[in-house]
Design a protein around this motif. Sequence first.
Motif, PDB file in Angstrom:
ATOM      1  N   THR A   5      -3.862  12.948   1.540  1.00  0.00           N
ATOM      2  CA  THR A   5      -3.812  13.084   2.999  1.00  0.00           C
ATOM      3  C   THR A   5      -4.027  11.725   3.658  1.00  0.00           C
ATOM      4  N   SER A   6      -4.957  10.941   3.148  1.00  0.00           N
ATOM      5  CA  SER A   6      -5.190   9.593   3.686  1.00  0.00           C
ATOM      6  C   SER A   6      -3.928   8.741   3.589  1.00  0.00           C
ATOM      7  N   ARG A   7      -3.263   8.783   2.451  1.00  0.00           N
ATOM      8  CA  ARG A   7      -2.033   8.002   2.280  1.00  0.00           C
ATOM      9  C   ARG A   7      -0.909   8.552   3.164  1.00  0.00           C
ATOM     10  N   PHE A   8      -0.843   9.868   3.326  1.00  0.00           N
ATOM     11  CA  PHE A   8       0.137  10.485   4.225  1.00  0.00           C
ATOM     12  C   PHE A   8      -0.051   9.943   5.643  1.00  0.00           C
ATOM     13  N   LEU A   9      -1.303   9.834   6.076  1.00  0.00           N
ATOM     14  CA  LEU A   9      -1.596   9.316   7.409  1.00  0.00           C
ATOM     15  C   LEU A   9      -1.267   7.824   7.510  1.00  0.00           C
ATOM     16  N   ILE A  10      -1.432   7.091   6.436  1.00  0.00           N
ATOM     17  CA  ILE A  10      -1.038   5.671   6.416  1.00  0.00           C
ATOM     18  C   ILE A  10       0.479   5.568   6.627  1.00  0.00           C
ATOM     19  N   ILE A  11       1.224   6.443   5.975  1.00  0.00           N
ATOM     20  CA  ILE A  11       2.679   6.454   6.149  1.00  0.00           C
ATOM     21  C   ILE A  11       3.027   6.783   7.593  1.00  0.00           C
ATOM     22  N   TYR A  12       2.359   7.781   8.164  1.00  0.00           N
ATOM     23  CA  TYR A  12       2.614   8.143   9.561  1.00  0.00           C
ATOM     24  C   TYR A  12       2.361   6.954  10.482  1.00  0.00           C
ATOM     25  N   GLU A  13       1.253   6.262  10.283  1.00  0.00           N
ATOM     26  CA  GLU A  13       0.940   5.082  11.109  1.00  0.00           C
ATOM     27  C   GLU A  13       1.997   3.999  10.925  1.00  0.00           C
ATOM     28  N   TYR A  14       2.439   3.802   9.702  1.00  0.00           N
ATOM     29  CA  TYR A  14       3.482   2.813   9.428  1.00  0.00           C
ATOM     30  C   TYR A  14       4.773   3.186  10.169  1.00  0.00           C
ATOM     31  N   LEU A  15       5.153   4.458  10.107  1.00  0.00           N
ATOM     32  CA  LEU A  15       6.366   4.909  10.781  1.00  0.00           C
ATOM     33  C   LEU A  15       6.252   4.756  12.298  1.00  0.00           C
ATOM     34  N   LYS A  16       5.054   4.959  12.841  1.00  0.00           N
ATOM     35  CA  LYS A  16       4.841   4.744  14.277  1.00  0.00           C
ATOM     36  C   LYS A  16       4.928   3.255  14.619  1.00  0.00           C
ATOM     37  N   GLU A  17       4.258   2.425  13.828  1.00  0.00           N
ATOM     38  CA  GLU A  17       4.251   0.982  14.093  1.00  0.00           C
ATOM     39  C   GLU A  17       5.651   0.384  14.033  1.00  0.00           C
ATOM     40  N   THR A  18       6.474   0.884  13.137  1.00  0.00           N
ATOM     41  CA  THR A  18       7.838   0.374  12.997  1.00  0.00           C
ATOM     42  C   THR A  18       8.813   1.123  13.904  1.00  0.00           C
ATOM     43  N   LYS A  19       8.270   2.002  14.753  1.00  0.00           N
ATOM     44  CA  LYS A  19       9.048   2.754  15.738  1.00  0.00           C
ATOM     45  C   LYS A  19      10.124   3.653  15.125  1.00  0.00           C
ATOM     46  N   ILE A  20       9.879   4.089  13.915  1.00  0.00           N
ATOM     47  CA  ILE A  20      10.776   5.056  13.278  1.00  0.00           C
ATOM     48  C   ILE A  20      10.477   6.447  13.831  1.00  0.00           C
ATOM     49  N   VAL A  21       9.191   6.716  14.089  1.00  0.00           N
ATOM     50  CA  VAL A  21       8.788   7.922  14.817  1.00  0.00           C
ATOM     51  C   VAL A  21       7.958   7.479  16.010  1.00  0.00           C
ATOM     52  N   SER A  22       7.966   8.286  17.055  1.00  0.00           N
ATOM     53  CA  SER A  22       7.256   7.879  18.273  1.00  0.00           C
ATOM     54  C   SER A  22       5.891   8.539  18.437  1.00  0.00           C
ATOM     55  N   ASN A  23       5.750   9.750  17.920  1.00  0.00           N
ATOM     56  CA  ASN A  23       4.486  10.475  18.092  1.00  0.00           C
ATOM     57  C   ASN A  23       4.422  11.634  17.089  1.00  0.00           C
ATOM     58  N   THR A  24       3.358  12.409  17.171  1.00  0.00           N
ATOM     59  CA  THR A  24       3.187  13.503  16.209  1.00  0.00           C
ATOM     60  C   THR A  24       4.288  14.551  16.338  1.00  0.00           C
ATOM     61  N   LYS A  25       4.718  14.821  17.566  1.00  0.00           N
ATOM     62  CA  LYS A  25       5.787  15.816  17.758  1.00  0.00           C
ATOM     63  C   LYS A  25       7.076  15.347  17.081  1.00  0.00           C
ATOM     64  N   HIS A  26       7.419  14.093  17.278  1.00  0.00           N
ATOM     65  CA  HIS A  26       8.621  13.535  16.665  1.00  0.00           C
ATOM     66  C   HIS A  26       8.496  13.564  15.140  1.00  0.00           C
TER      67      HIS A  26
END
Length: 119
Positions: A5-26
């Motif tokens: 789960t920690s690594r999953f959240l790291i991926i989510y943060e990475y995707l947000k930082e690189t603007k691949i996803v914008s938020n949790t809904k996206h």
Amino acid sequence: MNDVTSRFLIIYEYLKETKIVSNTKHFATELNISTSLITEICKKRSNVGMVPISNLLARYKDIDANWLLTGEGSMLKSSSITETNINYKELAEARLEIITLKDEKIEWLSKELKELKNL
């Protein structure tokens, strides 16, 4: 919260930082899961399950499954996720050019129609 789960959240943060996803809904939409599930995972009230993991790995081919599950190796298989951002930019520019051409065509056709009505 477990390590996966920690690594999953790291991926989510990475995707947000690189603007691949914008938020949790996206992000939830991209993974074809509920926004509430992502919210619970992000708030560390729930561990990530197999469906979000499976959908994440299917959607983002450059995420290393071994790293996500074991923590060994690197999060990314290659740097092509960053290259995808460049491709999105090029795609957006191409779409803008197409829209401009379409608008010019509409304007030309409107003028031609106006002239035909005046005959």
